[in-house]
Design an enzyme around this catalytic site. Structure first.
Site, short mmCIF file in Angstrom:
data_model
loop_
_atom_site.label_atom_id
_atom_site.label_comp_id
_atom_site.label_asym_id
_atom_site.label_seq_id
_atom_site.Cartn_x
_atom_site.Cartn_y
_atom_site.Cartn_z
N HIS A 135 0.82 -1.20 0.00
CA HIS A 135 0.00 0.00 0.00
C HIS A 135 0.86 1.26 0.00
CE1 HIS A 135 -3.78 2.20 1.07
NE2 HIS A 135 -2.90 3.05 1.60
N GLU A 136 1.81 1.32 0.91
CA GLU A 136 2.66 2.50 1.02
C GLU A 136 3.61 2.63 -0.17
OE1 GLU A 136 1.96 4.69 3.03
OE2 GLU A 136 0.70 3.58 4.42
N HIS A 139 1.81 4.60 -2.83
CA HIS A 139 1.83 6.05 -2.61
C HIS A 139 3.21 6.65 -2.95
CE1 HIS A 139 -2.13 6.40 -0.90
NE2 HIS A 139 -1.87 5.54 0.07
#
Length: 533
Positions: A135-136, A139
């Site tokens: 997920h990170e 980003h």
């Protein structure tokens, strides 16, 4: 859980090439309710990778924008449905909660006494680490492709809730266009969705990938037996389950499904019926052709006074052997009177060697009646109370040395041989659900005789399943229009597209939207946990 990033939009400026941010020193925060650990070691590598493949990454994350907006719309509709139920004071329909608990968390509301093992906690921690990292990473790469380098990545613990976040410079975010900002904020959700697809595809391909080393769907193999399991004295690691009540078992899923059916049937009772009739119905029509010579040797016990059979003996009662239904009420009563109101006690090991009768077995020869017995025998059914099941378990034992050299497939094919030392049968009498999770099974059998590597397919399968559910949970949570999550930043950017409204009106509507989404999300998750526990 995802930490909140600083995302506030002032005047929108045109997109421009931005310089990387260099962070010299980082200080970790520690308090009574919050602590974190920050690191900037990946700043330079991720930024260089994002700038090098900027065109490809922008196209990739543009697809994520469309997906994330569609998911945001879908979860908003679900929250509106929950709000309508609350306003109408209707709490009886838990179908939505059941679906969410099954596919979001991987649990079913039909599970009673839900427990989680130490191994499951390990799988949960590893899958959470993988899902949050992916997920990170989304980003960070999306920001790097737009020319923004993250300041640091932090892992935190807020009260009892762990999480991670990326920190970006507020002024650099303000310089981005709305489309570029959406690519950054939607990247985490998009990466979690892709991770779910990868896990699902890996689970589908796992039998083909492991085919040179493991046999799949040819009988579940026992990995571990709990010391408190009622099957501990019969099964051991390496044994292969062949059948339950003559229902052939191919994998661990079929083991659970058949036990669920047997449990449900054992709890079925009928009003205005006698104890004898309900006991007969609980036996599911599974009988044995017991010779008259064995009946004469067996112990006869009166049904009156709640008397039971001595230890190591099981109670049986005769039924009329005809083509009529096995549990016909008139037949039960007539036979009960004819037999003098008694039942017979036999040793289980003596009964299991006999021919079967009745229509409750998984498979019987099709060329005869289900209640057929020879003239020298009569059909007996086990006498069971409500909630008690009679389960005949046939398995291939791994203890004789010759069984390991015959091969798994040959042993299963020869299970009809009465003299096969590798195939054994025993009966379990009790609550069938108690044996469902008391043994650890895998649908894979190693092609070699050694037990080394027997747990590998099970570990991979569990890790993929946990990662699938955790990643899906993380994607849906961040899609919710809730404070402190990605859904807040996405909703804030989308609100700027409604130019027909004044900035003040947009901010007011956005706050109402986020507040309502937060309240509805809390209520929805409370309902889910109430359904589970």
């Amino acid at each position: 859980m995802e930490g909140r990033r600083v995302r506030r939009f002032g005047r929108w400026r045109s997109n421009q090439t931005l310089l990387p941010v260099r962070v010299n020193r980082l200080s970790n925060a520690v308090s009574c309710w919050y602590c974190d650990c920050k690191s900037s070691i990946l700043n330079e590598p991720l930024f260089r990778f994002g700038r090098r493949y900027s065109r490809f990454l922008k196209a990739w994350f543009s697809m994520g924008v469309g997906f994330s907006l569609a998911v945001l719309f879908a979860v908003t509709m679900i929250l509106l449905y929950e709000i309508v139920q609350i306003l109408c004071l209707y709490y009886g329909n838990t179908q939505m909660s059941n679906v969410m608990s099954k596919y979001l968390f991987g649990f079913s509301s039909t599970i009673s006494g839900l427990t989680i093992s130490v191994a499951d906690i390990g799988y949960l921690c590893m899958s959470s680490f993988i899902s949050v990292s992916v997920h990170e990473l989304g980003h960070a790469l999306a920001a790097a492709s737009e020319g923004i380098q993250m300041e640091y990545i932090a892992v935190f613990l807020a009260v009892l809730f762990p999480g991670a976040l990326l920190a970006f410079n507020h002024e650099l975010l303000q310089a981005l266009s709305k489309v570029s900002a959406l690519r950054i904020y939607c990247a985490g959700i998009w990466h979690n969705a892709v991770l779910c697809a990868v896990c699902a595809w890996a689970l589908f391909l796992q039998p083909f990938i492991l085919y040179p080393f493991y046999i799949h769907d040819e009988g579940p193999m026992v990995l571990e037996v709990s010391p408190t399991s009622p099957l501990a004295g019969h099964l051991s690691p390496g044994d292969v389950i062949i059948s339950l009540d003559d229902f052939h078992i191919n994998n661990a899923q079929e083991w659970s499904q058949i036990i669920d059916v047997l449990t449900e049937h054992s709890y079925q009772t009928f009003q205005n019926n006698s104890l004898l009739e309900n006991s007969m119905k609980s036996s599911s029509g599974k009988g044995y052709c017991i010779p008259y010579s064995l009946v004469e040797e067996g112990k006869r016990v009166s049904l009156e006074g709640n008397r039971t059979c001595p230890d190591e003996l099981s109670a049986f009662i005769t039924i009329p052997c005809s083509d009529q239904a096995m549990v016909d009420d008139d037949n039960l009563e007539v036979n009960h009177q004819r037999d003098g109101g008694v039942f017979h006690c036999f040793y289980d090991k003596d009964v299991l060697k006999l021919e079967k009768c009745g229509d409750g077995w998984g498979r019987l020869p099709s060329n005869r009646s289900s209640c057929f017995c020879s003239k020298e025998a009569t059909c007996f059914l086990p006498l069971l109370s409500t909630g008690v099941a009679w389960v005949e378990i046939t398995y291939s034992s791994s203890s004789p040395p010759q069984c390991l050299h015959l091969g798994r497939t040959r042993v299963i094919e020869d299970n009809n041989s009465k003299e096969n030392p590798c195939v054994k049968t025993f009966v379990f009498v009790g609550d069938a659900i108690s044996i469902k999770h008391s043994v650890l099974l895998t649908s894979y059998q190693p092609r070699w005789s050694a037990k080394f590597g027997a747990h590998l397919p099970y570990v991979l399968e569990r890790l993929l399943m946990f990662t699938f559910h955790v990643s899906m949970t993380l994607a849906l949570l961040n899609s919710l229009p809730v404070y402190f999550l990605d859904g807040e930043a996405i909703s804030e950017v989308v609100s700027h597209y409604f130019r027909i409204l004044s900035p003040r009106r947009r901010r007011t509507i956005l706050q109402y939207f986020l507040f309502g989404g937060t309240v509805a999300s809390i209520i929805m998750f409370v309902r889910i946990f109430l359904v589970l526990f």
